[in-house]
Scaffold this active site. Structure first.
Site, PDB file in Angstrom:
ATOM      1  N   HIS A   1     -18.259   5.950   3.432  1.00  0.00           N
ATOM      2  CA  HIS A   1     -16.906   6.750   3.216  1.00  0.00           C
ATOM      3  C   HIS A   1     -15.918   6.039   4.283  1.00  0.00           C
ATOM      4  O   HIS A   1     -14.867   6.152   3.528  1.00  0.00           O
ATOM      5  CB  HIS A   1     -17.248   8.042   4.043  1.00  0.00           C
TER       6      HIS A   1
ATOM      7  N   ARG B   1     -20.410  13.084  12.319  1.00  0.00           N
ATOM      8  CA  ARG B   1     -21.042  12.640  10.857  1.00  0.00           C
ATOM      9  C   ARG B   1     -22.087  11.611  11.393  1.00  0.00           C
ATOM     10  O   ARG B   1     -23.044  11.503  10.533  1.00  0.00           O
ATOM     11  CB  ARG B   1     -19.940  11.877  10.058  1.00  0.00           C
TER      12      ARG B   1
ATOM     13  N   PHE C   1     -14.037  21.765  11.581  1.00  0.00           N
ATOM     14  CA  PHE C   1     -14.473  20.457  11.239  1.00  0.00           C
ATOM     15  C   PHE C   1     -15.466  19.779  12.356  1.00  0.00           C
ATOM     16  O   PHE C   1     -15.430  20.325  13.291  1.00  0.00           O
ATOM     17  CB  PHE C   1     -13.374  19.584  10.880  1.00  0.00           C
TER      18      PHE C   1
ATOM     19  N   GLU D   1     -16.498  18.025   4.427  1.00  0.00           N
ATOM     20  CA  GLU D   1     -17.047  18.822   5.441  1.00  0.00           C
ATOM     21  C   GLU D   1     -16.760  20.427   5.327  1.00  0.00           C
ATOM     22  O   GLU D   1     -16.713  21.196   6.211  1.00  0.00           O
ATOM     23  CB  GLU D   1     -16.680  18.032   6.828  1.00  0.00           C
TER      24      GLU D   1
ATOM     25  N   LEU E   1     -17.699  13.000  -3.072  1.00  0.00           N
ATOM     26  CA  LEU E   1     -17.737  13.898  -1.675  1.00  0.00           C
ATOM     27  C   LEU E   1     -17.520  15.287  -1.741  1.00  0.00           C
ATOM     28  O   LEU E   1     -16.886  15.720  -2.700  1.00  0.00           O
ATOM     29  CB  LEU E   1     -16.525  13.389  -0.946  1.00  0.00           C
TER      30      LEU E   1
ATOM     31  N   ASP F   1      -8.811  -5.213   0.232  1.00  0.00           N
ATOM     32  CA  ASP F   1      -7.983  -6.291   0.126  1.00  0.00           C
ATOM     33  C   ASP F   1      -7.062  -6.784   1.273  1.00  0.00           C
ATOM     34  O   ASP F   1      -7.115  -8.066   1.518  1.00  0.00           O
ATOM     35  CB  ASP F   1      -7.091  -6.024  -1.213  1.00  0.00           C
TER      36      ASP F   1
ATOM     37  N   GLY G   1       0.683  -1.053  -0.105  1.00  0.00           N
ATOM     38  CA  GLY G   1      -0.052   0.119   0.032  1.00  0.00           C
ATOM     39  C   GLY G   1       0.914   1.327  -0.011  1.00  0.00           C
ATOM     40  O   GLY G   1       1.586   1.263   0.854  1.00  0.00           O
ATOM     41  N   ALA G   2       0.461   2.250  -0.832  1.00  0.00           N
ATOM     42  CA  ALA G   2       1.394   3.327  -1.028  1.00  0.00           C
ATOM     43  C   ALA G   2       0.518   4.770  -0.764  1.00  0.00           C
ATOM     44  O   ALA G   2       0.921   5.562  -1.589  1.00  0.00           O
ATOM     45  CB  ALA G   2       1.912   3.500  -2.360  1.00  0.00           C
TER      46      ALA G   2
ATOM     47  N   HIS H   1     -20.855   9.550   5.376  1.00  0.00           N
ATOM     48  CA  HIS H   1     -20.359  11.120   5.195  1.00  0.00           C
ATOM     49  C   HIS H   1     -21.606  11.701   4.972  1.00  0.00           C
ATOM     50  O   HIS H   1     -22.429  11.465   3.763  1.00  0.00           O
ATOM     51  CB  HIS H   1     -19.154  11.160   4.441  1.00  0.00           C
TER      52      HIS H   1
ATOM     53  N   GLN I   1     -18.923   4.441   8.337  1.00  0.00           N
ATOM     54  CA  GLN I   1     -19.096   5.642   8.444  1.00  0.00           C
ATOM     55  C   GLN I   1     -19.923   6.158   7.101  1.00  0.00           C
ATOM     56  O   GLN I   1     -19.191   5.913   6.132  1.00  0.00           O
ATOM     57  CB  GLN I   1     -18.095   6.647   8.859  1.00  0.00           C
TER      58      GLN I   1
ATOM     59  N   ARG J   1     -15.753   8.086  13.622  1.00  0.00           N
ATOM     60  CA  ARG J   1     -14.544   8.881  13.196  1.00  0.00           C
ATOM     61  C   ARG J   1     -14.730  10.304  13.056  1.00  0.00           C
ATOM     62  O   ARG J   1     -15.848  10.732  12.442  1.00  0.00           O
ATOM     63  CB  ARG J   1     -13.494   8.371  11.985  1.00  0.00           C
TER      64      ARG J   1
ATOM     65  N   GLY K   1      -0.984   7.277   2.089  1.00  0.00           N
ATOM     66  CA  GLY K   1      -0.357   8.051   3.274  1.00  0.00           C
ATOM     67  C   GLY K   1       0.188   7.085   4.178  1.00  0.00           C
ATOM     68  O   GLY K   1       1.345   7.539   4.782  1.00  0.00           O
TER      69      GLY K   1
HETATM   70  C1  LIG Z   1     -13.182  11.729  -0.994  1.00  0.00           C
HETATM   71  C2  LIG Z   1     -12.367  11.593   0.292  1.00  0.00           C
HETATM   72  C3  LIG Z   1     -12.164  12.667   1.260  1.00  0.00           C
HETATM   73  C4  LIG Z   1     -11.600  12.624   2.362  1.00  0.00           C
HETATM   74  N1  LIG Z   1     -11.041  13.545   2.997  1.00  0.00           N
HETATM   75  C5  LIG Z   1     -10.217  13.616   4.258  1.00  0.00           C
HETATM   76  C6  LIG Z   1     -10.142  14.562   5.016  1.00  0.00           C
HETATM   77  O1  LIG Z   1     -10.068  15.708   4.697  1.00  0.00           O
HETATM   78  N2  LIG Z   1      -9.217  14.329   6.220  1.00  0.00           N
HETATM   79  C7  LIG Z   1      -9.373  13.083   6.884  1.00  0.00           C
HETATM   80  O2  LIG Z   1      -8.630  12.775   7.659  1.00  0.00           O
HETATM   81  N3  LIG Z   1      -9.433  11.974   5.976  1.00  0.00           N
HETATM   82  C8  LIG Z   1     -10.332  12.045   4.905  1.00  0.00           C
HETATM   83  N4  LIG Z   1     -10.565  10.950   4.004  1.00  0.00           N
HETATM   84  C9  LIG Z   1     -10.291   9.667   4.679  1.00  0.00           C
HETATM   85  C10 LIG Z   1      -8.859   9.493   4.213  1.00  0.00           C
HETATM   86  O3  LIG Z   1      -8.599  10.239   3.018  1.00  0.00           O
HETATM   87  C11 LIG Z   1      -8.367   7.797   4.180  1.00  0.00           C
HETATM   88  O4  LIG Z   1      -8.951   7.133   5.066  1.00  0.00           O
HETATM   89  C12 LIG Z   1      -7.085   7.938   4.102  1.00  0.00           C
HETATM   90  O5  LIG Z   1      -6.390   8.430   3.157  1.00  0.00           O
HETATM   91  C13 LIG Z   1      -6.647   6.304   3.888  1.00  0.00           C
HETATM   92  O6  LIG Z   1      -5.317   6.227   3.611  1.00  0.00           O
HETATM   93  P1  LIG Z   1      -4.567   4.987   3.675  1.00  0.00           P
HETATM   94  O7  LIG Z   1      -3.128   4.982   3.702  1.00  0.00           O
HETATM   95  O8  LIG Z   1      -4.964   4.146   4.553  1.00  0.00           O
HETATM   96  O9  LIG Z   1      -4.994   4.179   2.245  1.00  0.00           O
HETATM   97  P2  LIG Z   1      -5.091   4.698   0.833  1.00  0.00           P
HETATM   98  O10 LIG Z   1      -4.574   5.973   0.645  1.00  0.00           O
HETATM   99  O11 LIG Z   1      -6.513   4.204   0.039  1.00  0.00           O
HETATM  100  O12 LIG Z   1      -4.050   3.788   0.040  1.00  0.00           O
HETATM  101  C14 LIG Z   1      -4.272   2.188  -0.107  1.00  0.00           C
HETATM  102  C15 LIG Z   1      -3.245   1.751  -0.971  1.00  0.00           C
HETATM  103  O13 LIG Z   1      -3.190   0.375  -0.772  1.00  0.00           O
HETATM  104  C16 LIG Z   1      -2.843  -0.219  -2.080  1.00  0.00           C
HETATM  105  N5  LIG Z   1      -3.811  -1.413  -2.372  1.00  0.00           N
HETATM  106  C17 LIG Z   1      -4.910  -1.752  -1.956  1.00  0.00           C
HETATM  107  N6  LIG Z   1      -5.072  -3.235  -2.418  1.00  0.00           N
HETATM  108  C18 LIG Z   1      -3.807  -3.648  -2.748  1.00  0.00           C
HETATM  109  C19 LIG Z   1      -3.581  -4.983  -3.200  1.00  0.00           C
HETATM  110  N7  LIG Z   1      -4.260  -5.960  -3.269  1.00  0.00           N
HETATM  111  N8  LIG Z   1      -2.188  -5.214  -3.664  1.00  0.00           N
HETATM  112  C20 LIG Z   1      -1.455  -4.073  -3.591  1.00  0.00           C
HETATM  113  N9  LIG Z   1      -1.770  -3.019  -3.281  1.00  0.00           N
HETATM  114  C21 LIG Z   1      -2.845  -2.492  -2.600  1.00  0.00           C
HETATM  115  C22 LIG Z   1      -3.277   0.928  -2.979  1.00  0.00           C
HETATM  116  O14 LIG Z   1      -2.735   0.785  -4.249  1.00  0.00           O
HETATM  117  C23 LIG Z   1      -2.988   2.255  -2.180  1.00  0.00           C
HETATM  118  O15 LIG Z   1      -1.748   2.617  -2.354  1.00  0.00           O
HETATM  119  C24 LIG Z   1     -10.980  11.184   2.731  1.00  0.00           C
HETATM  120  C25 LIG Z   1     -11.339   9.937   2.139  1.00  0.00           C
HETATM  121  C26 LIG Z   1     -12.409  10.292   0.977  1.00  0.00           C
HETATM  122  C27 LIG Z   1     -12.621   9.082   0.261  1.00  0.00           C
END
Ligand SMILES: Cc1cc2nc3c(=O)[nH]c(=O)nc-3n(C[C@H](O)[C@H](O)[C@H](O)COP(=O)(O)OP(=O)(O)OC[C@H]3O[C@@H](n4cnc5c(N)ncnc54)[C@H](O)[C@@H]3O)c2cc1C
Length: 592
Positions: free
Chosen positions: A357, A291, A119, A260, A257, A226, A14-15, A247, A245, A399, A17
């Protein structure tokens, strides 16, 4: 099937944040690190995060990280583990400065400080009024986080395997046996169809959420759970899956989206009578209530016939906001309304409905990102998880906005640092014989099943519809039982799914089929957990049990899959429970 082997001390899947933050900290500590991602890193879903990162910098008005702690715990409906929330809110401040020093272009005040906005659920704990806590870069905060972290990962020599699709987690034995170690992961290279075995001392899953189990969602097509499903299939429990959740402000019918941040800058919600109906549900915080409350209020308004034009949507109104705020602070939101609905928010209110969401539940971890496998928090050596696929638990039953970006940064970093220490001290555990066996069996079954009668799209659509109808904002025992039966039927159909493309190279038909298997597992865990929890708390609202029941349910759910075989439809589930960690804040009734 061709197989390629690799060896890295640390493998991050996963790449987004969370994954990039972990990988950067590993690489800075000098640990050879590989990141696998099914997407190009900067296309990860973190990039869509709009509104901001919550951190009590106090740049615009008085604020304290302890206030952030209390708001988060209250917002979680007292299900969050309070020790973990303290860690998150304290370290949020340092993480924001870390990103600032790495080059993230935050919006600034006139004095040059990081700008902050209001927020939902974030308050001044003395007055109860909303407080400015969300640090932002316009409404493109997540995009900036990803760009910043990816550049730094390249700088520190992280090895990226892009468009590599995780299919399995490798363990030396039963995950509940304390002697078992995690020893790697298996991935399918999408471009070629070649299988890759990654042998590792430590593996981190940061694979994001699973909003695609629902029909209307803010989540991209790739958010299919996954990592959660792969871990669950290997006998690792999932925690608090019933808490999903919605939204409040998704674009009507599409779910895209509208952050907020709009309400943080002063936007209103209006029903079909033109009333700011939140006055009835949260008189103090109004549209900036958490929310779960706002989404539920919207469902109730619609059900009582106060939707706009008798339909199942309400209005988000930004017409009273200065043009400059719309252009500078909310440019994406304004553009989305124009592009997707043909509505100009400067002139007309925007049709919105709650949209699926964020997963509060996921793979259970401790505050170091170590995956834990039971109610005593026993770690599975060498296996870590962070971000939306993990459950620390800092969000409990609901959340607060801006707390996911904090979660991915704080616990991504903590997991990376703990893994680095572990990798320095540990040796490589042995790989099992034929580590590719499970993946090959599954892929062969999907590719060779030429007379199956079901298609991926059909099953996915049916799943998304039944989940939206029966397992979304308002739930009942009868509805959830119906949903459970349907999900089990769909799992049966999945065993007979037929693909059109039988090639190995860039077979997106195959990838979608594998993703559908993961979605079905996440849906099964969610529905079973929701049916099991006979109370209402946060985002889990049971009309047949409308009260919170601390006497019986102030505890985390752990759901285990007890396999009778590898075929879909064979799984049985089992529940165990973990106590909630309470430090300073005994549960109270939530009033906003
Ligand atoms: C539209 C939107 C707006 C949002 N705004 C906010 C906000 O303002 N503030 C806040 O706090 N939160 C916000 N959120 C929530 C927040 O953005 C996410 O919960 C958070 O960014 C998730 O980060 P993550 O690193 O866990 O996963 P992700 O950023 O979803 O990354 C998942 C990674 O896993 C990889 N991956 C998945 N499955 C596989 C697989 N089978 N094989 C290999 N790689 C795989 C993908 O390629 C990706 O790189 C928002 C969410 C959305 C949808």
């Amino acid at each position: 099937m061709q197989i390629v082997r690799h060896r890295y001390d640390a493998v991050v899947v996963g790449a987004g944040g969370a994954g990039l933050m972990a990988a950067l900290n590993l690489a800075q500590a000098g640990v050879p690190t590989a990141v696998l991602s099914k997407l190009y890193p900067t296309r990860s879903h973190t990039g869509t995060a709009q509104g901001g990162i919550g951190a009590a910098l106090g740049n615009m008005e008085e604020d304290h990280w302890e206030w952030h702690v209390f708001d988060t715990i209250k917002g979680s409906d007292y299900l969050a583990d309070q020790d973990a929330v303290e860690v998150m809110c304290r370290e949020a401040i340092d993480c924001v400065y870390f990103l600032e020093h790495m080059g993230l272009p935050f919006d600034r005040t006139d004095e040059g400080k990081i700008m902050q906005r209001r927020f939902g659920g974030h308050t001044n704990n003395i007055t109860g009024e909303p407080v400015r806590r969300a640090c932002h870069a316009a409404d493109r905060t997540g995009h900036m986080i990803l760009q910043t972290l990816y550049q730094q990962c390249i700088r520190y020599g992280v090895q990226f395997f892009n468009e590599f699709f995780l299919t399995d987690l490798l363990l030396t034995g039963d995950p509940l046996d304390p002697a078992t170690r995690c020893c790697g992961a298996v991935a399918l290279e999408m471009r070629t169809g070649i299988l890759h075995i990654f042998h590792a001392k430590a593996v981190l899953f940061a694979t994001g959420g699973f909003g695609r189990i629902y029909k209307v969602t803010s989540n991209a097509h790739t958010l299919t759970g996954d990592g959660c499903a792969v871990a669950w299939r290997r006998g690792i429990p999932l925690e608090d899956m019933e808490f999903y959740q919605f939204h409040p402000t998704g674009i009507y019918k599409l779910g895209v989206l509208l952050s907020e941040a709009a309400r943080g800058e002063g936007a209103y919600l209006l029903n079909g009578l033109g009333e700011r109906f939140m006055a009835r549900y949260a008189p103090k915080l109004m549209e900036l209530a958490p929310r779960d409350l706002v989404s539920r209020a919207m469902y109730l308004e619609i059900r009582e016939g106060r939707g706009v034009n008798g339909k199942d949507y309400l209005h988000l109104d930004v017409r009273h906001l200065p043009k400059e705020v719309l252009e500078k602070k909310l440019p994406d939101i304004t553009e989305f309304a124009r592009i997707y609905l043909g509505v100009d928010p400067e002139k007309e209110p925007v049709p919105v409905q709650p949209t699926a969401h964020y997963a509060m539940g996921g793979i259970p971890t401790d505050v170091h990102g170590r995956v834990v496998v039971d109610e005593k928090n026993t770690p599975l050596t060498g296996f870590y998880a962070a971000g939306e696929c993990a459950c620390v638990s800092v969000h409990g039953a609901n959340r607060l906005g801006t707390n996911s970006l904090v979660d991915i940064l704080v616990f991504g970093r903590r997991a990376g640092l703990h893994m680095a220490q572990f990798c320095r001290e540990a040796d490589f555990p042995p790989l099992p014989d034929k580590p590719e066996a499970m993946t090959m069996e599954r892929i062969r079954h999907l590719l060779n099943n030429t007379d199956g009668k079901w298609r991926v799209g059909q099953i996915r659509r049916a799943l998304q519809e039944v989940m939206m109808d029966k397992a979304s904002v308002l739930r009942t025992g009868d509805g959830l039982r119906e949903c459970w039966d349907k999900v089990r039927d769909l799992k049966g159909q999945y065993a007979q799914v037929r693909l059109d493309d039988h090639h190995r190279a860039f077979n997106l038909d195959l990838i979608e089929a594998l993703e559908l298997g993961y979605l079905l597992d996440c849906a099964e865990a969610l529905v079973a957990s929701a049916l099991n929890r006979a109370e209402s708390r946060g985002a889990h609202y049971r009309e047949d049990f409308p009260q919170r029941d601390d006497a019986n349910w102030l505890k985390h759910t752990l759901i285990y899959r007890r396999d009778k075989g590898h075929k879909a439809g064979d799984a049985e589930v089992e529940f165990r429970y973990k106590p909630v960690v309470i430090t300073k804040y005994p549960p109270q009734e939530r009033k906003y």
